[in-house]
Design an enzyme around this catalytic site. Structure first.
Site, mmCIF file in Angstrom:
data_model
loop_
_atom_site.group_PDB
_atom_site.id
_atom_site.type_symbol
_atom_site.label_atom_id
_atom_site.label_comp_id
_atom_site.label_asym_id
_atom_site.label_seq_id
_atom_site.Cartn_x
_atom_site.Cartn_y
_atom_site.Cartn_z
ATOM 1 N N TYR A 164 -10.479 5.879 20.154
ATOM 2 C CA TYR A 164 -11.392 5.291 19.297
ATOM 3 C C TYR A 164 -11.625 3.896 19.126
ATOM 4 C CZ TYR A 164 -12.978 9.898 17.984
ATOM 5 O OH TYR A 164 -13.459 11.190 17.985
ATOM 6 N N HIS A 178 -1.356 -0.149 5.587
ATOM 7 C CA HIS A 178 -1.735 0.847 6.674
ATOM 8 C C HIS A 178 -1.101 2.101 6.941
ATOM 9 C CE1 HIS A 178 -4.890 -2.512 8.189
ATOM 10 N NE2 HIS A 178 -4.647 -2.352 7.018
ATOM 11 N N GLU A 197 -15.315 2.390 9.293
ATOM 12 C CA GLU A 197 -16.092 3.595 10.042
ATOM 13 C C GLU A 197 -16.107 4.760 9.598
ATOM 14 O OE1 GLU A 197 -14.360 1.329 14.223
ATOM 15 O OE2 GLU A 197 -13.744 3.464 13.683
ATOM 16 N N GLN A 244 0.934 -1.331 0.013
ATOM 17 C CA GLN A 244 0.188 -0.070 -0.118
ATOM 18 C C GLN A 244 0.999 1.354 0.096
ATOM 19 O OE1 GLN A 244 -2.752 -0.321 3.367
ATOM 20 N NE2 GLN A 244 -3.547 -2.412 2.653
ATOM 21 N N TYR A 280 -9.251 -10.741 10.704
ATOM 22 C CA TYR A 280 -9.164 -11.718 9.411
ATOM 23 C C TYR A 280 -8.926 -12.884 10.083
ATOM 24 C CZ TYR A 280 -9.032 -7.703 6.280
ATOM 25 O OH TYR A 280 -9.479 -6.401 5.648
#
Length: 373
Positions: free
Chosen positions: A257, A155, A247, A90, A268
């Site tokens: 949070y 991430h 979210e 990513q 997963y």
């Protein structure tokens, strides 16, 4: 996906707005779109875009290219001087935004994945001076880094925004390492607030702790891929959940949070994560999605071209291959519509004239301009 009883329990605890959004919303097909979608350009793995005052645009490509796009002819050229990026997974070149005083100082901000030692990587944010005519960046300076750098390629988060307070806001993912989201000695899994030069504002909630904790505005985030301010100055954030539980959050100063202690999704492989309603000390999302939409990009629309949508939020959907419209009512939110775009949507922006613009993900990602029918 959550077992039904758990999903219903958490949904009821989060209120009726979440109940609507957690259900699988039927996507609106092309023949019923309230807009036209006109291709304006094509890019290789585009990730983000922003508009310049003259109506042209900057577009980032994940492999490390920063493109200057002239919309009148759809032609783009590379801007030289972009920092070296760690491409893979990513990671790569990420967000691009303008300084609030760009017209005077010509400063832009870029986020990207950066190599460390021994294969470790982390997000970084650099500011630079843009010479559009010369097609180059100068005075490139790294003003923020994820700490610590870690292994893996997921991430990063690294979405950027300037707030109405003139501060620089950065979303920092937990890099698929889970526990750093709750660790105040790491700035992973956090929303970061800085001055425009990378220094720490004195009124940050943890400023007295020093170190990276001083940068933190909120914590307990997984993979935050969109941040945007509404007209009242409230900060909204969207993030990818694990297996279920994407979210939309309303960000509070010093708020926690909950990830990875709570989530409305599971790990997963199916290992359960306690729902938000089991731990009321953590702030619950305003909207959750199960099945997931894989959110990417976030804006809150403020234009006049779509007057009925002023104040609505728009989120790109990667796995949903759509554009999701969300109504915001004060501090509450609910999904209003989902438009089937037939492609993974990586980015959504508002143009200077009030058009909506979306970037498709992938090797031949198109830039589409959306206008009312």
């Amino acid at each position: 996906m959550k077992h039904l009883p758990l999903q219903i329990a958490s949904t009821l605890a989060l209120g009726c707005a979440t109940l609507v959004a957690s259900a699988a919303t039927e996507a609106i097909g092309k023949d019923q779109w309230p807009f036209t979608a006109t291709p304006r350009a094509t890019f290789s793995e585009p990730w983000a875009m922003t508009f310049l005052p003259d109506g042209s645009a900057l577009v980032t490509e994940k492999r490390g290219a920063l493109k200057h796009l002239v919309l009148q002819d759809g032609k783009s050229r590379d801007i030289d001087g972009v920092p070296e990026v760690a491409y893979g997974g990513q990671g790569g070149l990420g967000d691009v935004i303008l300084h609030p005083d760009f017209a005077q100082n010509r400063r832009i901000y870029l986020s990207y994945a950066e190599k460390g030692d021994g294969g470790d990587r982390g997000a970084a944010v650099a500011r630079a001076t843009l010479d559009v005519d010369g097609g180059s960046l100068s005075d490139v300076e790294v003003i923020w880094r994820q700490t610590p750098k870690v292994s893996g390629g997921g991430h990063y988060g690294h979405r950027l925004a300037f707030g109405p307070d003139g501060k620089l806001w950065i979303s920092s993912g937990e890099r698929q390492k889970f526990t750093p989201a709750q660790d105040m000695e790491a700035n992973l899994g956090k929303i970061i607030r800085l001055n425009d030069d990378g220094s720490v504002p004195d009124d940050n909630p943890f400023a007295d702790r020093g170190g990276v904790a001083a940068q933190v505005w909120s914590l307990g985030h997984r993979n935050p891929l969109g941040i945007a301010f509404d007209a009242e100055g409230r900060l909204w954030e969207q993030e990818m959940g694990p297996q279920g539980g994407d979210e939309l959050n309303l960000i509070q100063k010093g708020g926690n949070y909950g990830y990875p202690e709570v989530s409305n999704g599971d790990h997963y492989g199916g290992k359960p994560i306690p729902d938000h309603d089991t731990r009321p000390e953590f702030i619950a999302p305003k909207v959750t999605w199960t099945p997931v939409i894989s959110p990417a990009g976030l804006i809150i629309y403020g234009g006049d071209r779509f007057p009925d949508w002023k104040g609505n939020a728009f989120v790109g959907g990667l796995s949903a291959e759509g554009l999701v419209r969300i109504t915001l009512n004060g501090e509450e939110a609910s999904e209003a519509a989902r438009y089937d775009m037939g492609a993974r949507i990586r980015e959504v922006e508002q143009g200077p004239d009030g058009s909506l613009w979306v970037l498709e993900d992938g090797d031949s990602g198109r830039l589409l301009e959306l206008r009312p029918k």
